[in-house]
Design a protein around this motif. Structure first.
Motif, short mmCIF file in Angstrom:
data_model
loop_
_atom_site.label_atom_id
_atom_site.label_comp_id
_atom_site.label_asym_id
_atom_site.label_seq_id
_atom_site.Cartn_x
_atom_site.Cartn_y
_atom_site.Cartn_z
N ALA A 262 0.85 -1.19 0.00
CA ALA A 262 0.00 0.00 0.00
C ALA A 262 0.88 1.23 0.00
CB ALA A 262 -0.90 0.02 1.24
N PHE A 263 0.30 2.34 -0.37
CA PHE A 263 0.98 3.63 -0.27
C PHE A 263 0.80 4.11 1.16
CE2 PHE A 263 1.36 8.17 -0.54
CZ PHE A 263 2.46 8.31 -1.37
N ASP A 264 1.87 4.48 1.84
CA ASP A 264 1.79 4.84 3.25
C ASP A 264 1.77 6.35 3.49
OD1 ASP A 264 1.97 3.74 6.11
OD2 ASP A 264 3.60 5.22 6.07
N HIS A 265 2.82 7.07 3.07
CA HIS A 265 2.84 8.51 3.31
C HIS A 265 3.78 9.23 2.35
CE1 HIS A 265 6.44 7.46 5.70
NE2 HIS A 265 6.83 8.70 5.47
N ILE A 266 3.60 10.55 2.31
CA ILE A 266 4.49 11.47 1.62
C ILE A 266 5.10 12.35 2.71
CG2 ILE A 266 4.60 13.50 0.11
CD1 ILE A 266 2.10 12.42 -1.30
N HIS B 79 5.19 16.55 -8.75
CA HIS B 79 3.95 16.91 -8.08
C HIS B 79 3.30 15.65 -7.55
CE1 HIS B 79 2.24 15.83 -12.06
NE2 HIS B 79 1.13 15.55 -11.38
N PHE B 80 2.29 15.82 -6.74
CA PHE B 80 1.45 14.70 -6.33
C PHE B 80 0.01 15.15 -6.45
CE2 PHE B 80 2.98 16.91 -2.57
CZ PHE B 80 1.84 17.13 -1.81
N ALA B 81 -0.90 14.19 -6.47
CA ALA B 81 -2.30 14.50 -6.76
C ALA B 81 -3.22 13.99 -5.65
CB ALA B 81 -2.71 13.89 -8.10
N PHE B 82 -4.27 14.76 -5.40
CA PHE B 82 -5.34 14.36 -4.50
C PHE B 82 -6.63 14.31 -5.30
CE2 PHE B 82 -2.73 16.81 -1.31
CZ PHE B 82 -2.26 15.69 -0.65
N GLN C 242 -3.93 6.95 4.13
CA GLN C 242 -2.58 7.44 3.95
C GLN C 242 -2.35 8.73 4.76
OE1 GLN C 242 -4.52 6.83 0.93
NE2 GLN C 242 -3.85 4.73 1.23
N GLN C 243 -1.10 9.15 4.81
CA GLN C 243 -0.77 10.36 5.55
C GLN C 243 0.20 11.24 4.77
OE1 GLN C 243 0.84 9.04 9.31
NE2 GLN C 243 -1.19 8.64 10.15
N LEU D 60 -7.66 22.15 2.30
CA LEU D 60 -7.90 20.79 1.79
C LEU D 60 -8.77 19.92 2.70
CD1 LEU D 60 -4.42 19.90 0.25
CD2 LEU D 60 -6.51 20.60 -0.94
N GLY D 61 -8.96 20.32 3.94
CA GLY D 61 -9.86 19.60 4.83
C GLY D 61 -9.29 18.33 5.45
N MET D 62 -7.98 18.21 5.53
CA MET D 62 -7.36 17.03 6.13
C MET D 62 -7.45 17.11 7.65
SD MET D 62 -3.98 16.54 3.81
CE MET D 62 -4.13 16.44 2.04
N ASP D 63 -7.32 15.96 8.29
CA ASP D 63 -7.30 15.90 9.75
C ASP D 63 -5.87 15.80 10.25
OD1 ASP D 63 -10.12 15.84 10.08
OD2 ASP D 63 -10.13 13.71 9.59
N GLN D 64 -5.52 16.67 11.20
CA GLN D 64 -4.21 16.55 11.84
C GLN D 64 -4.28 15.40 12.82
OE1 GLN D 64 -2.58 20.20 13.33
NE2 GLN D 64 -0.74 19.21 14.12
N VAL D 65 -3.27 14.53 12.81
CA VAL D 65 -3.25 13.36 13.68
C VAL D 65 -2.00 13.39 14.56
CG1 VAL D 65 -4.65 11.95 12.11
CG2 VAL D 65 -2.15 11.93 11.88
#
Length: 138
Positions: free
Chosen positions: A14-18, A85-88, A58-59, A36-41
């Protein structure tokens, strides 16, 4: 089709993190959480500052630039859609573009169709990392 025996490969599961290096954790938090509406963990107690954000399974790990890290951002990269670049995936790339304009997020490229039918737009985070926001059918 590959001729490689799968038992001879690492077999990524799996893809884990950037991980990105940033100059200002609060400016980055505003982008990744407020825009972007992400959650800080929670983040382990490393010997350097940073934040972690969750995206589904992912994170994104942000590291505050320091004397043992790489340089923050992509200052040496001409902002365009055909470089690092990376994409969401987002609900609606056209709406994401409109929100980016409204919030003063730097635009790299306005929405345009991809050959696979998706719509894509590109923005910069506060450190100049190029991020594609794409959606299917919008």
């Amino acid at each position: 089709m590959s001729d490689v025996d799968p038992t001879e490969c690492v077999q990524v599961q799996a893809f884990d993190h950037i991980t990105l290096v940033v100059k200002d954790l609060e400016a980055a938090r505003k982008f990744y959480v407020d825009f972007l509406g992400m959650d800080q963990v929670p983040r382990p107690a490393f010997s350097f500052e940073g934040h972690w954000y969750q995206i589904g399974g992912q994170q994104i790990h942000l590291i505050l630039e320091h004397d043992q890290s790489g340089a923050a951002g992509q200052a040496d990269v001409e902002p365009n859609t055909r470089t690092h670049h990376f994409a969401f995936q987002v609900q609606n790339a056209n709406q994401a573009y409109a929100q980016a304009l409204q919030q003063g997020i730097p635009i790299v490229s306005p929405p345009k169709p991809r050959p696979d039918g998706a719509t894509q737009t590109f923005v910069n985070d506060p450190d100049g990392h190029i991020i594609e926001l794409c959606s299917l059918g919008s």
